[in-house]
Design an enzyme around this catalytic site. Structure first.
Site, PDB file in Angstrom:
ATOM      1  CB  ILE A 277      -0.965   0.023   1.206  1.00 39.44           C
ATOM      2  CG1 ILE A 277      -0.197  -0.149   2.526  1.00 39.44           C
ATOM      3  CG2 ILE A 277      -2.047  -1.023   1.053  1.00 39.44           C
ATOM      4  CD1 ILE A 277      -1.074  -0.040   3.768  1.00 39.44           C
ATOM      5  CG  ASP A 390       9.733  13.768  10.116  1.00 42.75           C
ATOM      6  OD1 ASP A 390       9.593  14.908   9.613  1.00 42.75           O
ATOM      7  OD2 ASP A 390       9.963  12.754   9.441  1.00 42.75           O
TER       8      ASP A 390
END
Length: 527
Positions: A277, A390
């Site tokens: 995916i 992040d």
């Protein structure tokens, strides 16, 4: 006149193998009548007991000192004396391990022991015992709103409206937390009239000085459930009575903190790979299944891209970070190479792609709801002293019900690619980083706040690249000189002010996530 004398009569009683002598006093009362004759009475004097004995001794001996013996200490409470908590299941839960107990929605259970914040030992009505996920149950008290189908604690105004529009019934309603601490809001669907379109009304449930709840001041109630019950039968100031409670109970199962109590190591033979995916910084991501019935995302970590030993230790901590706006880590596979990270599967994929694919189709209320979801998850991390490092749209995922959750928190610490941690490297997220990070590599919750401001900018530009025409070096120079991102045309000034507050040069000048969440909630309620 009465004359008294005491005679002692000895009586002998036998008991088992020993004999005892009991002394019995008989009091002889001699009364001298008016005629001068004498009369005699014999009364048996019983052995005094308790306080009677104590008072008599004092009267016979004069002033006696009270006993100096200390009272005995209280008995310790027995193990079974502690009151057990009765809970109600919010969702069905199928056992994943032999030690688990099955839960059936709306049934009551007894909590026997809280092993940790996420897994409790419980007993059902049949006497079966086992471990259950704590976020699948709530205390079964009439005053606990979570036992009612109509109550939604973690839901934004926009999510409430979307839910009610899907139901599309006159009088469909939910109750949710208000932006005012300790108060609530009723959101109710009103069908289209001749001159108006279908709409959703929001009524604040308030509390007066005497502690009674109301929507219309003439109708006061001791509790919120009583108020809702009344308005289910009487409009009484509302545009319609509350006809259909709309719930999420049972329809959207929350993730559990791991598959069972302290199970962080997953057997790779229990995983099935369905399809690829995506791919990320560490390797390929697959949709998979655990034990053929739990959908999961499986990240295969490329060898040499991560400090695996350090990450495995950290994974044990990360599994315990369980929140409705964080992608849940279920465990890791370390028995063979490559190393696998197994997480909750999010049907709508990466937030960045989600925004770009739906460009022009998302209302500003939906965009704000996205920011609220992320802010809620970051407030949890901030409260638990955990730094993401992040935060960006690419590291958030979207569920089947369009709830946004934060992924990959803390992962950058284990990257071995020097190019990533260098301020001159293309992979380093310079465009999401504050000055103290790209100059001094100094991370904190306040550096996450800066990144959140950039993420908000991504959301309200529907997925644009920040500083798209500048190189990393040019961004560092521009930020150092005070340059900031422009206001997106979809962002009202009140939204841009929130973004801009995140980009203060000094970390101390940036608001905490708790304050940001409150501000965003207030904006959402006024739109």
């Amino acid at each position: 006149m009465i004359l008294s004398s005491y005679n002692t009569i000895q009586s002998i009683f036998c008991c088992c193998c020993c004999c005892s002598v009991q002394k019995r006093q008989v009091r002889t009362q001699i009364s001298l009548g008016q005629d001068g004759g004498l009369s005699e009475k014999h009364t048996q004097r019983h052995r005094p007991r308790g306080s009677e004995l104590s008072s008599r001794k004092q009267s016979n001996r004069g002033c006696v000192q009270p006993s100096k013996r200390k009272p005995l200490p209280p008995l310790p409470p027995s193990e079974g004396a502690e009151e057990k908590i009765r809970v109600k299941a919010l969702y069905d839960f199928l056992p994943k391990e032999p030690c688990n107990l099955e839960l059936k929605r709306s049934e009551e259970y007894l909590i026997l022991e809280k092993y940790n914040p996420h897994w409790w030992k419980a007993r059902d009505r049949m006497g079966n015992e086992g471990l259950i996920p704590s976020n699948y149950v709530t205390e079964n008290k009439i005053t606990n709103l979570e036992i009612y189908e109509w109550y939604h604690r973690n839901i934004t105004r926009n999510q409430a409206e979307r839910l009610l529009r899907q139901e599309s019934k006159e009088g469909a309603f939910i109750v949710r937390d208000s932006r005012h601490l300790g108060s609530y809001t009723i959101s109710v669907f009103i069908r289209a009239r001749r001159s108006t379109e279908a709409t959703i009304k929001h009524y604040q449930i308030k509390r007066n000085d005497s502690g009674r709840w109301y929507v219309a001041e003439r109708h006061l109630f001791q509790s919120v459930p009583e108020l809702i019950w009344y308005h289910q039968h009487n409009a009484a100031g509302l545009l319609t009575r509350l006809r259909y409670p709309v719930g999420l109970m049972g329809s959207c199962l929350p993730a559990t903190a791991g598959f069972s109590y302290e199970k962080w190591e997953i057997d790779p033979s229990e995983l099935a790979f369905i399809k690829e995916i995506g791919s990320g910084q560490f390797g390929v991501v697959h949709l998979g299944e655990w034990r053929a019935h739990v959908q999961v995302a499986i990240k295969a970590i490329n060898e040499g891209s991560m400090s695996e030993e350090d990450f495995i230790e950290e994974a044990k901590v990360m599994m315990k970070l369980s929140h409705s706006k964080l992608v849940q880590l279920y465990g890791v596979c370390t028995q063979r190479k490559p190393l696998y990270i197994v997480t909750e599967f999010m049907e709508n994929g990466c937030l960045l792609h989600y925004l770009r694919e739906r460009k022009g189709k998302l209302r500003k209320e939906m965009l704000l709801s996205v920011c609220q979801d992320v802010c809620e998850g970051m407030e949890f991390l901030e409260r638990n002293c955990y730094i993401h490092r992040d935060l960006a749209a690419r590291n958030c995922l979207v569920s089947s019900t369009c709830i946004v959750k934060i992924s990959d928190f803390g992962m950058t610490r284990y990257v071995l690619d020097d190019e990533y941690i260098s301020s001159s490297g293309a992979k380093f997220p310079i465009k999401w980083s504050p000055p103290e990070v790209f100059h001094f590599n100094k991370y904190s919750s306040k550096s996450d706040v800066w990144s959140f401001g950039v993420l908000m900018w991504e959301v309200f530009t529907e997925g644009k690249m920040p500083f798209e025409n500048k190189s990393n070096l040019e961004v560092v120079e521009a930020i150092s000189k005070g340059f900031r991102l422009y206001r997106p045309h979809l962002a009202p000034m009140c939204i841009y002010e929130v973004m801009y507050s995140c980009w203060h040069e000094k970390p101390k000048g940036r608001p905490p996530f708790a304050e940001l969440l409150q501000t965003l909630t207030e904006i959402a309620e006024t739109w």
